[in-house]
Scaffold this motif. Sequence first.
Motif, PDB file in Angstrom:
ATOM      1  N   TRP A 252     -13.510  -0.597   1.029  1.00  0.00           N
ATOM      2  CA  TRP A 252     -12.569  -1.373   1.838  1.00  0.00           C
ATOM      3  C   TRP A 252     -12.664  -0.866   3.271  1.00  0.00           C
ATOM      4  O   TRP A 252     -12.446   0.314   3.540  1.00  0.00           O
ATOM      5  CB  TRP A 252     -11.146  -1.191   1.299  1.00  0.00           C
ATOM      6  N   ALA A 253     -13.055  -1.730   4.185  1.00  0.00           N
ATOM      7  CA  ALA A 253     -13.333  -1.301   5.560  1.00  0.00           C
ATOM      8  C   ALA A 253     -12.037  -1.146   6.349  1.00  0.00           C
ATOM      9  O   ALA A 253     -11.442  -2.122   6.792  1.00  0.00           O
ATOM     10  CB  ALA A 253     -14.236  -2.321   6.247  1.00  0.00           C
ATOM     11  N   GLY A 254     -11.564   0.081   6.488  1.00  0.00           N
ATOM     12  CA  GLY A 254     -10.361   0.338   7.276  1.00  0.00           C
ATOM     13  C   GLY A 254     -10.557  -0.106   8.709  1.00  0.00           C
ATOM     14  O   GLY A 254     -11.481   0.338   9.379  1.00  0.00           O
ATOM     15  N   ASP A 255      -9.728  -1.012   9.176  1.00  0.00           N
ATOM     16  CA  ASP A 255      -9.954  -1.578  10.498  1.00  0.00           C
ATOM     17  C   ASP A 255      -8.679  -1.647  11.336  1.00  0.00           C
ATOM     18  O   ASP A 255      -8.513  -2.520  12.165  1.00  0.00           O
ATOM     19  CB  ASP A 255     -10.580  -2.962  10.395  1.00  0.00           C
ATOM     20  N   THR A 256      -7.750  -0.716  11.097  1.00  0.00           N
ATOM     21  CA  THR A 256      -6.571  -0.604  11.940  1.00  0.00           C
ATOM     22  C   THR A 256      -6.420   0.864  12.341  1.00  0.00           C
ATOM     23  O   THR A 256      -7.008   1.743  11.711  1.00  0.00           O
ATOM     24  CB  THR A 256      -5.290  -1.055  11.202  1.00  0.00           C
ATOM     25  N   PRO A 257      -5.633   1.148  13.379  1.00  0.00           N
ATOM     26  CA  PRO A 257      -5.421   2.547  13.766  1.00  0.00           C
ATOM     27  C   PRO A 257      -4.780   3.390  12.669  1.00  0.00           C
ATOM     28  O   PRO A 257      -4.763   4.611  12.763  1.00  0.00           O
ATOM     29  CB  PRO A 257      -4.489   2.424  14.980  1.00  0.00           C
ATOM     30  N   LYS A 258      -4.263   2.751  11.629  1.00  0.00           N
ATOM     31  CA  LYS A 258      -3.608   3.478  10.545  1.00  0.00           C
ATOM     32  C   LYS A 258      -4.526   3.683   9.339  1.00  0.00           C
ATOM     33  O   LYS A 258      -4.151   4.357   8.385  1.00  0.00           O
ATOM     34  CB  LYS A 258      -2.346   2.727  10.103  1.00  0.00           C
ATOM     35  N   THR A 259      -5.729   3.083   9.368  1.00  0.00           N
ATOM     36  CA  THR A 259      -6.610   3.183   8.211  1.00  0.00           C
ATOM     37  C   THR A 259      -7.991   3.714   8.550  1.00  0.00           C
ATOM     38  O   THR A 259      -8.865   3.764   7.675  1.00  0.00           O
ATOM     39  CB  THR A 259      -6.761   1.819   7.516  1.00  0.00           C
TER      40      THR A 259
ATOM     41  N   THR B 208      -0.504   4.924  -5.887  1.00  0.00           N
ATOM     42  CA  THR B 208       0.604   4.000  -5.701  1.00  0.00           C
ATOM     43  C   THR B 208       0.618   3.020  -6.857  1.00  0.00           C
ATOM     44  O   THR B 208      -0.427   2.643  -7.380  1.00  0.00           O
ATOM     45  CB  THR B 208       0.491   3.238  -4.365  1.00  0.00           C
ATOM     46  N   GLY B 209       1.788   2.617  -7.257  1.00  0.00           N
ATOM     47  CA  GLY B 209       1.913   1.649  -8.327  1.00  0.00           C
ATOM     48  C   GLY B 209       1.728   0.234  -7.853  1.00  0.00           C
ATOM     49  O   GLY B 209       1.594  -0.686  -8.654  1.00  0.00           O
ATOM     50  N   THR B 210       1.723   0.024  -6.539  1.00  0.00           N
ATOM     51  CA  THR B 210       1.592  -1.310  -5.969  1.00  0.00           C
ATOM     52  C   THR B 210       0.484  -1.297  -4.928  1.00  0.00           C
ATOM     53  O   THR B 210       0.651  -0.751  -3.839  1.00  0.00           O
ATOM     54  CB  THR B 210       2.912  -1.767  -5.308  1.00  0.00           C
ATOM     55  N   ALA B 211      -0.653  -1.868  -5.257  1.00  0.00           N
ATOM     56  CA  ALA B 211      -1.771  -1.919  -4.319  1.00  0.00           C
ATOM     57  C   ALA B 211      -1.522  -2.998  -3.270  1.00  0.00           C
ATOM     58  O   ALA B 211      -1.121  -4.101  -3.590  1.00  0.00           O
ATOM     59  CB  ALA B 211      -3.064  -2.219  -5.071  1.00  0.00           C
ATOM     60  N   SER B 212      -1.754  -2.660  -2.019  1.00  0.00           N
ATOM     61  CA  SER B 212      -1.587  -3.614  -0.927  1.00  0.00           C
ATOM     62  C   SER B 212      -2.881  -3.682  -0.139  1.00  0.00           C
ATOM     63  O   SER B 212      -3.359  -2.681   0.387  1.00  0.00           O
ATOM     64  CB  SER B 212      -0.441  -3.180  -0.003  1.00  0.00           C
ATOM     65  N   ARG B 213      -3.469  -4.855  -0.041  1.00  0.00           N
ATOM     66  CA  ARG B 213      -4.699  -4.997   0.731  1.00  0.00           C
ATOM     67  C   ARG B 213      -4.428  -4.888   2.231  1.00  0.00           C
ATOM     68  O   ARG B 213      -5.301  -4.513   3.000  1.00  0.00           O
ATOM     69  CB  ARG B 213      -5.374  -6.334   0.420  1.00  0.00           C
ATOM     70  N   ILE B 214      -3.242  -5.230   2.645  1.00  0.00           N
ATOM     71  CA  ILE B 214      -2.912  -5.182   4.062  1.00  0.00           C
ATOM     72  C   ILE B 214      -2.704  -3.747   4.515  1.00  0.00           C
ATOM     73  O   ILE B 214      -3.157  -3.343   5.586  1.00  0.00           O
ATOM     74  CB  ILE B 214      -1.653  -6.032   4.341  1.00  0.00           C
ATOM     75  N   ASP B 215      -2.022  -2.959   3.707  1.00  0.00           N
ATOM     76  CA  ASP B 215      -1.712  -1.568   4.064  1.00  0.00           C
ATOM     77  C   ASP B 215      -1.814  -0.705   2.822  1.00  0.00           C
ATOM     78  O   ASP B 215      -0.820  -0.237   2.281  1.00  0.00           O
ATOM     79  CB  ASP B 215      -0.300  -1.505   4.659  1.00  0.00           C
ATOM     80  N   PRO B 216      -3.040  -0.468   2.310  1.00  0.00           N
ATOM     81  CA  PRO B 216      -3.194   0.227   1.031  1.00  0.00           C
ATOM     82  C   PRO B 216      -2.758   1.676   1.068  1.00  0.00           C
ATOM     83  O   PRO B 216      -2.261   2.214   0.090  1.00  0.00           O
ATOM     84  CB  PRO B 216      -4.699   0.122   0.761  1.00  0.00           C
ATOM     85  N   GLY B 217      -2.960   2.314   2.152  1.00  0.00           N
ATOM     86  CA  GLY B 217      -2.603   3.706   2.351  1.00  0.00           C
ATOM     87  C   GLY B 217      -2.756   3.985   3.828  1.00  0.00           C
ATOM     88  O   GLY B 217      -3.327   3.182   4.565  1.00  0.00           O
ATOM     89  N   ARG B 218      -2.262   5.101   4.282  1.00  0.00           N
ATOM     90  CA  ARG B 218      -2.235   5.356   5.727  1.00  0.00           C
ATOM     91  C   ARG B 218      -2.844   6.708   6.046  1.00  0.00           C
ATOM     92  O   ARG B 218      -2.694   7.672   5.294  1.00  0.00           O
ATOM     93  CB  ARG B 218      -0.791   5.280   6.221  1.00  0.00           C
ATOM     94  N   LEU B 219      -3.545   6.774   7.170  1.00  0.00           N
ATOM     95  CA  LEU B 219      -4.067   8.011   7.717  1.00  0.00           C
ATOM     96  C   LEU B 219      -3.281   8.368   8.970  1.00  0.00           C
ATOM     97  O   LEU B 219      -2.935   7.489   9.758  1.00  0.00           O
ATOM     98  CB  LEU B 219      -5.545   7.873   8.081  1.00  0.00           C
ATOM     99  N   LEU B 220      -3.016   9.649   9.154  1.00  0.00           N
ATOM    100  CA  LEU B 220      -2.350  10.116  10.371  1.00  0.00           C
ATOM    101  C   LEU B 220      -2.978  11.439  10.772  1.00  0.00           C
ATOM    102  O   LEU B 220      -2.940  12.416  10.017  1.00  0.00           O
ATOM    103  CB  LEU B 220      -0.845  10.303  10.136  1.00  0.00           C
TER     104      LEU B 220
ATOM    105  N   VAL C 101      -9.680   4.686   4.699  1.00  0.00           N
ATOM    106  CA  VAL C 101      -8.897   4.604   3.466  1.00  0.00           C
ATOM    107  C   VAL C 101      -9.531   3.591   2.528  1.00  0.00           C
ATOM    108  O   VAL C 101      -9.954   2.515   2.948  1.00  0.00           O
ATOM    109  CB  VAL C 101      -7.439   4.200   3.771  1.00  0.00           C
ATOM    110  N   ASP C 102      -9.611   3.942   1.266  1.00  0.00           N
ATOM    111  CA  ASP C 102     -10.085   3.018   0.245  1.00  0.00           C
ATOM    112  C   ASP C 102      -9.154   3.154  -0.959  1.00  0.00           C
ATOM    113  O   ASP C 102      -8.403   4.123  -1.073  1.00  0.00           O
ATOM    114  CB  ASP C 102     -11.531   3.356  -0.148  1.00  0.00           C
ATOM    115  N   MET C 103      -9.203   2.196  -1.851  1.00  0.00           N
ATOM    116  CA  MET C 103      -8.303   2.231  -2.992  1.00  0.00           C
ATOM    117  C   MET C 103      -9.010   1.746  -4.240  1.00  0.00           C
ATOM    118  O   MET C 103      -9.724   0.745  -4.211  1.00  0.00           O
ATOM    119  CB  MET C 103      -7.071   1.362  -2.718  1.00  0.00           C
TER     120      MET C 103
END
Length: 373
Positions: A284-291, A333-345, A302-304
Motif C-alpha cells: 500500500w503506497a503511503g502517500d500522505t505526510p502521516k503514512t 487494528t480490528g478495523t482496517a481503513s484504506r484511507i488511514d490504515p495506520g500512522r507514522l510520526l 505504512v502497510d496493512m
Amino acid sequence: MSEVGWEWRPDEEETALAVHTQSRGAVIELEDGLVGLQGDTGDELWRYQIPEAAGLSTSFSPSGEHALVAASDEPAILLDTSTGAVVAEDINWDGEAHLLDHTRLIHRQGEATEALFTVSDLESGETLWRKETPETCSGGGPSWLVSRLLHSEAIVLLLHCSENTSQEALRAPEPDTVNALVALSPSDGRELWRQESADSEGRGLASALMLQGTLAADFPGEEGWLIIDPVDGTLIAESPKPVLEVGEDTYLAGLDPWAEDPAHELRTFDGEVAASVTLSDDRWAGDTPKTAIGLPEQLVSVDMERGSPEDTVNAVVTPWDGGRDDVISGTTTGTASRIDPGRLLAVPGAVLVYVPVDHAAGIDSVEHVVALR
C-alpha cells in the motif's frame, strides 16, 4: 530503522486520544491529561493528569513546545512539553482558542466566509489585535477561508475567492476563482506577504500544509507544489509531485497519480532527485505526510495485512539504493481503513507507528504505540 525499539500502552484505566511530538520525544494525550516520553528509550519523562476530569481540553503550540490544558469550567495551565513543568497557571480559556505560542492565543471569529481573528494575551486575556474586516484576495469580492495554518511567526490563511463561494462551488470551482495564501503577523495582524493564483479552468480546490515549520501549497492551475518560507513568503522550491515532508536540505515527494512511474522521491531544493524508490505492487503506497517518512537512507511507509479479525499494521522500510524491503510488524487494528490504515510520526529518537482514533471506524482510543529505531 530495522527493529522495534520500545512500545507503549495506556494503563488499564486510561484512554489515549492522540500522539504529538516534542523536543525530547513524544507526548501522549490522555482523556484526563498528558504523558511525556523519551523518544529513544520510551521512558516516561513526566505526567500531568487531572483525575476524574470532565471534558478535558488541550491545545498545542505550532512548535509543540507548549501545551494548554484545562478541565471543563476550570482555569487552564500552560505546560512545557519537554519537561512537564508548569509555565503559567489560572489561565482563562474557553477551550476553543488555539495556543499560538507561550504568550498568546488566537481566536476564530465569524463564518467561513469571514476570515476574522482576534489574538489575546494568554495570561491577562487582553485583546492584542483584532481583524475588523474579512480578509480577501487582492481583487476583493467574496472569499471562503479554506484553512488556517499556524507558525510561531506567521498566521497563514488559505482563501478561495469567487463570486460563488458555496460548498458546491468549492468542490467544482467557477472559472473566475482565485486562490490566495495570506500571511499575517501574530504580533499585530499586519500582512506579511501574499501569494495568489488564478484558476481560470475551475480545476479544483487549493490545499496547503505546514510541514516541519515550512509551508507546502498546491494551487490548481500551477505546474506543481510550492514550498514556501511561511515567515517572509520566499519560494524555497517547486515540486512536480505532492510534498509530504520538508527537511533541512531535502524534501520527500509523494506519488503523482498521473505519472507513469509511481515513485517516492527524496529531492533537493534545487530540483535534483537525490534518491527514488518505487514500492512493489503488493504494498500500500503511503502517500500522505502521516503514512510516509523519508529518512536519509530509507523510505518508511505504512502497510496493512488485511483479511483477518485483527489486521496487522506494518512499517515497510525501503532502502533508497534499491535494496530489499524490511517489514516491521507494528500494531494491530480490528478495523482496517484504506484511507488511514495506520500512522507514522517522526519524533526525536524514533519513528512511531500507531492507529489513530477514528470514531467512524469504531476506534475510540490509541491502544498501542510502537517506536522504530
